[in-house]
Enzyme design. Structure first.
Site, PDB file in Angstrom:
ATOM      1  N   SER A 144      32.121  55.277  62.624  1.00  0.00           N
ATOM      2  CA  SER A 144      30.671  55.444  62.652  1.00  0.00           C
ATOM      3  C   SER A 144      29.979  54.535  61.645  1.00  0.00           C
ATOM      4  O   SER A 144      30.112  53.323  61.713  1.00  0.00           O
ATOM      5  CB  SER A 144      30.317  56.920  62.430  1.00  0.00           C
ATOM      6  OG  SER A 144      28.963  57.164  62.686  1.00  0.00           O
ATOM      7  N   ASP A 302      23.898  51.950  64.474  1.00  0.00           N
ATOM      8  CA  ASP A 302      25.087  51.786  63.646  1.00  0.00           C
ATOM      9  C   ASP A 302      26.233  51.190  64.474  1.00  0.00           C
ATOM     10  O   ASP A 302      26.070  50.947  65.676  1.00  0.00           O
ATOM     11  CB  ASP A 302      25.464  53.115  62.996  1.00  0.00           C
ATOM     12  CG  ASP A 302      25.853  54.197  63.988  1.00  0.00           C
ATOM     13  OD1 ASP A 302      25.548  54.043  65.182  1.00  0.00           O
ATOM     14  OD2 ASP A 302      26.459  55.203  63.575  1.00  0.00           O
ATOM     15  N   ASP A 304      28.943  52.141  66.003  1.00  0.00           N
ATOM     16  CA  ASP A 304      29.340  52.736  67.279  1.00  0.00           C
ATOM     17  C   ASP A 304      28.130  53.167  68.110  1.00  0.00           C
ATOM     18  O   ASP A 304      28.276  53.801  69.153  1.00  0.00           O
ATOM     19  CB  ASP A 304      30.296  53.906  67.073  1.00  0.00           C
ATOM     20  CG  ASP A 304      29.713  55.020  66.225  1.00  0.00           C
ATOM     21  OD1 ASP A 304      28.664  54.807  65.593  1.00  0.00           O
ATOM     22  OD2 ASP A 304      30.315  56.113  66.176  1.00  0.00           O
TER      23      ASP A 304
END
Length: 571
Positions: A144, A302, A304
């Site tokens: 993430s 971000d 992902d």
């Protein structure tokens, strides 16, 4: 010193892996590093695995990926669903592509078909793919918004939501029963020849995903007519949002500029300290570019692409980075007002938020006659609510969000979706433009109507074995000596999600209808609250401070005072 024994075991077990041996031998004289790498196993939970890259039981590496995958495969086989296969995706992080292929080939070695994406994809595309392909599960390799030294392994169930606690515990049991030497991937050619590996691309998933996202537009006619008048800047922060978000913006006809230094995927994230759109510093390149090209909105996703952050210009030309709560309420108000105006707001409409997200959403929902449901932190719980609504017919899901910059307005993805959020933010900006206001103006309008709400999130990182003990000590100390007042305001009730009880100041107790979790939530007079919990994915303890007042100066002052007092609890 069991960790020393494990360290020596790895040197022997992987003696033929020269790179592994070289890395482990390089730390031979660093006792603290050896302990941190081997004192425990990288925990598999509802968010899968997440950790620092490197060799060791407590690190992200191919051996832990293979072991976790073999455990997952055995769980699916036990459930009798292995024939449905597993979708596998990855983001731009270091070794994400390597770990994804190892995952796919290890699944194949266990007789479970893997659908491996041909290039990096966002988390929401993986979630969509699981449902779209009828897969039994999904895996995405990502950490993430963590710093570049991290990577992770997130597992999704057949409903497209992250694996629930019971399933995660079951997978953990299979993993712990495995030796590393039991977990060997299949040769890629053999996997392809046997039909146990299928490489998938745009035609299998992406085209349908983008078409689905477009259906989530609350006012498609407005976006079609005036979207080209909007001028925005977008940054993918070197991540997987680059291709799908740009494709969406092009097909919507929105005028946009991409931050060139942050467009190409790069797991080192060289232009930011951390690739986190929650951090205002993530917009250090986007805002100057917006000023240069005359844009009024800048947003970023971000690595992902499950989170979205934004900065907006006010009527005086000043720029403001928004919080996740503020972005969510702008989206929420746009969705509800658009549906009400069109006569499509359902009588049983529902919005779902995490318990640590803003109470401004409650005021907005009440105004529109929409139910607001609360869940624990973790978007999987929002996914569970969507499934519950569909199975019972009790509510129609309209929007879900977490204060940590995660949003969702559809039901075919069961995790936060930065592509979905890009659509909502752009359309909300166009709606504001059509009314002659900015997104910043719209936010101030909400505050004037419903009251001023301000939230602050404070995280303290406590890594390693000592950090785990410190976090446990902090939580125990607060439980044993709960505050009676904060900033001079009485604590009205304490919700302890670990015991499953809500206890009021006069001693009355009531059971909480939530899963058990190590979370403490303090209800404070005046509509204020505090919450403290350990992070489920990082070595952190997190404090949430929320204030409410009638004016901006008053809410700022109260929030600061509450935060300063509560921060002492973390020492």
């Amino acid at each position: 010193m069991a960790y020393r024994d494990e360290y020596k075991k790895w040197l022997t077990m992987f003696a033929n892996d020269r790179d592994t041996v070289a890395e482990l031998e390089s730390i031979a004289g660093d006792e603290k590093e050896i302990e941190d790498r081997f004192y425990t196993e990288l925990a598999f939970g509802t968010a899968g695995l997440r950790g620092v890259l490197g060799m060791g039981t407590n690190r992200m590496n191919v051996y832990n990926v293979r072991r976790a995958t073999t455990g997952l495969a055995k769980y699916l086989i036990a459930q009798g669903v292995q024939a449905q296969g597993v979708a596998v995706a990855y983001d731009s992080r270091i070794k994400s592509d390597v770990f994804a292929k190892e995952t796919a080939l290890t699944l194949a070695a266990n007789g479970v078909k893997a659908y491996l994406f041909d290039a990096l994809r966002p988390v929401p595309v993986l979630s969509y793919a699981v449902r779209h392909l009828g897969a039994a599960a999904g895996v995405v390799i990502t950490a993430s918004h963590n710093p570049p030294q991290y990577n992770g392994y997130k597992v999704y169930a057949a409903d497209g939501a992250q694996l629930g606690p019971e399933a995660a515990d079951a997978v953990t049991g299979y993993i712990r029963a495995l030796q590393y030497t039991d977990c060997v991937p299949m040769n890629e050619k053999e996997a392809l020849d046997k039909g146990l590996l299928q490489i998938i691309g745009n035609k299998e998933v992406d085209d349908d995903y983008i078409a689905m996202i477009k259906t989530l537009s609350p006012r498609p006619e407005l976006l079609a007519a005036k979207g080209k008048e909007l001028n925005i800047v977008y940054t993918p922060l070197h991540g997987s949002g680059n291709v799908p978000v740009q494709r969406l913006l092009r097909e919507l006809g929105v005028h946009y500029t991409v931050v060139p230094e942050q467009e190409a995927p790069d797991g080192r994230f060289p232009t930011v300290k951390a690739p986190n759109p929650e951090d205002p510093n993530a917009f250090s390149l986007a805002i100057p570019l917006a000023k240069q090209v005359g844009a009024t909105v800048a947003f970023g996703t971000d690595p992902d692409c499950d989170r979205l952050g934004a900065a907006v210009q006010d009527g005086n030309g000043e720029w403001h980075t928004l919080t996740g709560n503020q972005i969510a309420c702008l989206m929420l108000d746009h969705i509800l007002s658009s549906k009400k105006a069109a006569g499509t707001l359902p009588n049983n409409g529902a919005v779902v938020k995490s318990v640590v997200s803003t109470e401004l959403a409650r005021a907005i929902c009440a105004d529109y006659g929409v139910a607001l449901c609360e869940v624990l932190t973790g978007f999987k719980f929002i996914g569970e609510k969507i499934q519950q609504f569909q199975e019972t017919g009790s509510h129609t899901f309209l929007f879900g969000f977490e204060e940590s910059f995660g949003y969702l307005s559809g039901t075919q993805v069961r995790d936060k979706d930065g592509v979905n959020a890009s659509l909502l933010l752009c359309e909300a900006a166009v709606a504001c433009m059509d009314r002659g206001e900015t997104l910043y103006d719209a936010l101030q309008r909400l505050y004037k109507k419903y009251g001023y709400f301000k939230e602050k999130s404070i995280s303290v990182t406590l890594p390693g074995k000592d950090g785990v003990a410190k976090i446990a000590s902090i939580m125990s100390a607060i439980r044993e000596n709960p505050p009676q007042a904060v900033a001079g305001l009485q604590v009205l009730a304490v919700r302890d999600f670990k015991t499953g009880l809500r206890k009021t100041a006069d001693g009355k107790e009531k059971a909480l209808d939530f899963p058990r979790s190590n979370v403490l939530y303090y209800e404070i007079e005046g509509g204020n609250w505090l919450c403290i919990r350990p992070s489920g994915t990082e070595p952190k303890i997190k404090l949430y401070v929320a204030a409410r007042a009638d004016t901006q100066p008053a809410v700022d002052q109260l929030n600061d005072k509450m935060a300063a007092e509560a921060q002492e609890w973390l020492k």
